[in-house]
Design a protein around this motif. Structure first.
Motif, short mmCIF file in Angstrom:
data_model
loop_
_atom_site.label_atom_id
_atom_site.label_comp_id
_atom_site.label_asym_id
_atom_site.label_seq_id
_atom_site.Cartn_x
_atom_site.Cartn_y
_atom_site.Cartn_z
N ASN A 242 -9.80 -9.71 11.71
CA ASN A 242 -9.08 -8.51 10.96
C ASN A 242 -8.44 -8.07 12.22
OD1 ASN A 242 -7.82 -7.58 8.57
ND2 ASN A 242 -9.23 -5.24 9.24
N CYS A 243 -7.84 -8.57 12.84
CA CYS A 243 -6.93 -8.44 14.00
C CYS A 243 -5.54 -9.01 13.36
CB CYS A 243 -7.30 -9.19 15.28
SG CYS A 243 -8.69 -8.62 15.93
N SER A 244 -5.03 -8.49 12.62
CA SER A 244 -3.98 -8.84 11.36
C SER A 244 -2.40 -8.85 11.87
CB SER A 244 -3.81 -7.91 11.10
OG SER A 244 -4.03 -6.52 11.08
N GLY A 245 -2.68 -8.37 14.15
CA GLY A 245 -1.79 -8.57 14.25
C GLY A 245 -1.37 -9.59 15.79
N LEU A 246 -2.64 -10.63 15.08
CA LEU A 246 -2.36 -11.62 15.53
C LEU A 246 -1.37 -12.63 15.79
CD1 LEU A 246 -4.17 -12.51 19.02
CD2 LEU A 246 -5.79 -13.10 17.82
N THR A 247 -0.72 -13.74 16.98
CA THR A 247 -0.01 -14.50 16.37
C THR A 247 -0.21 -16.06 16.63
OG1 THR A 247 1.48 -13.43 18.44
CG2 THR A 247 1.97 -12.36 16.09
N SER A 248 -0.96 -16.40 18.07
CA SER A 248 -0.82 -17.85 18.32
C SER A 248 -2.56 -17.39 19.38
CB SER A 248 -0.02 -17.70 19.21
OG SER A 248 0.50 -17.11 19.84
#
Length: 252
Positions: free
Chosen positions: A109-115
């Motif tokens: 649920n690290c919903s901001g992680l992009t890569s």
């Protein structure tokens, strides 16, 4: 907050639920961050983890929902279960070479992680480690990992690209379930087992390429609309696991 330079370890739950804590500098000399050390520090926006730390305990930064970036230093060998779970503002994390294990739900649920790049030193990733990282668009898994575990990237709905290395021999149940941005996947030669629903509910997945090495498949793996490319001469073998009308043999 500056932790004194005399400190050598941060104990379990040392700063749990310090909801007004906004930043922390961990001094050089600290070698371990205990379980739940900063659990629930919902206002924490930045943390500096120094070289010298070798382990990040279970749930160490769980629920630090304002944390935007983390640099894990060279020297850390293990990232504990739930270590960064529910860090919903976390957009960037660097996992250094030297880390050998990432625990279950470590980045759930690290919903901001992009890569994310998983280095070649990692040998084990816990179940559901990156589940529901809904902004994750790219995953690179370098040579070293042998198993992509149960639910590893389940619900990563923005994922458009994944590189599965040749070292992988098994892909677990629901590993990429719900990755609705994936359009194509190549399973490398060497993979012998794929768990059920590994690529199901991937609404944009139109093509999956399979190797000749498969021995154990728990169907269904993909949605019925997906085209399945198999090696020349393997169509009959793979019909027991996949819809007959979707199998295409690769040209030699």
């Amino acid at each position: 907050m500056n932790i004194p330079k005399t400190v050598r370890s941060i104990g379990n739950y040392a700063f749990e639920d310090c909801s007004r804590l906004t930043s922390v500098v961990i001094p050089e000399g600290v070698t371990s961050i205990g379980s739940g050390a900063f659990n629930g520090c919902s206002s924490l926006t930045s943390v500096v983890i120094p070289v010298g730390v070798t382990s990040i305990g279970s749930g160490a930064f769980n629920g630090c929902s304002s944390l935007t970036s983390v640099v894990i230093p060279v020297g850390v060998t293990s990232i504990g279960s739930y270590a960064f779970q529910n860090c919903s503002s976390l957009t960037s994390v660097v996992i250094p070479v030297g880390v050998t294990s990432i625990g279950i739900h470590a980045f759930w649920n690290c919903s901001g992680l992009t890569s994310v790049v998983i280095p070649e030193s990692v040998r084990s990733i816990g179940n559901f480690a990156f589940q529901d990282c809904s902004s994750l668009t790219s995953v690179v898994i370098l040579e070293g990992i042998t198993t992509i575990v149960v639910g590893a990237f389940n619900g990563c709905s923005s994922l458009t690209s994944v590189v599965i290395p040749k070292s992988v021999t098994s892909i677990g149940r629901s590993a990429f379930h719900g990755c609705s941005g994936l359009t194509s996947v190549v399973i490398p030669e060497g993979v012998i087992s794929i768990g059920s629903y590994a690529f199901s509910s991937c609404g944009s997945l139109t093509s999956i390429t399979l190797p000749p090495t498969l021995k154990d498949v728990n169907a269904p793996v993909v949605d019925p609309s997906c085209v399945i490319t198999v090696p020349k001469g393997y169509a009959e073998k793979y019909r027991r696991w996949f819809p007959k009308n979707r199998i295409v043999e690769a040209e030699e």
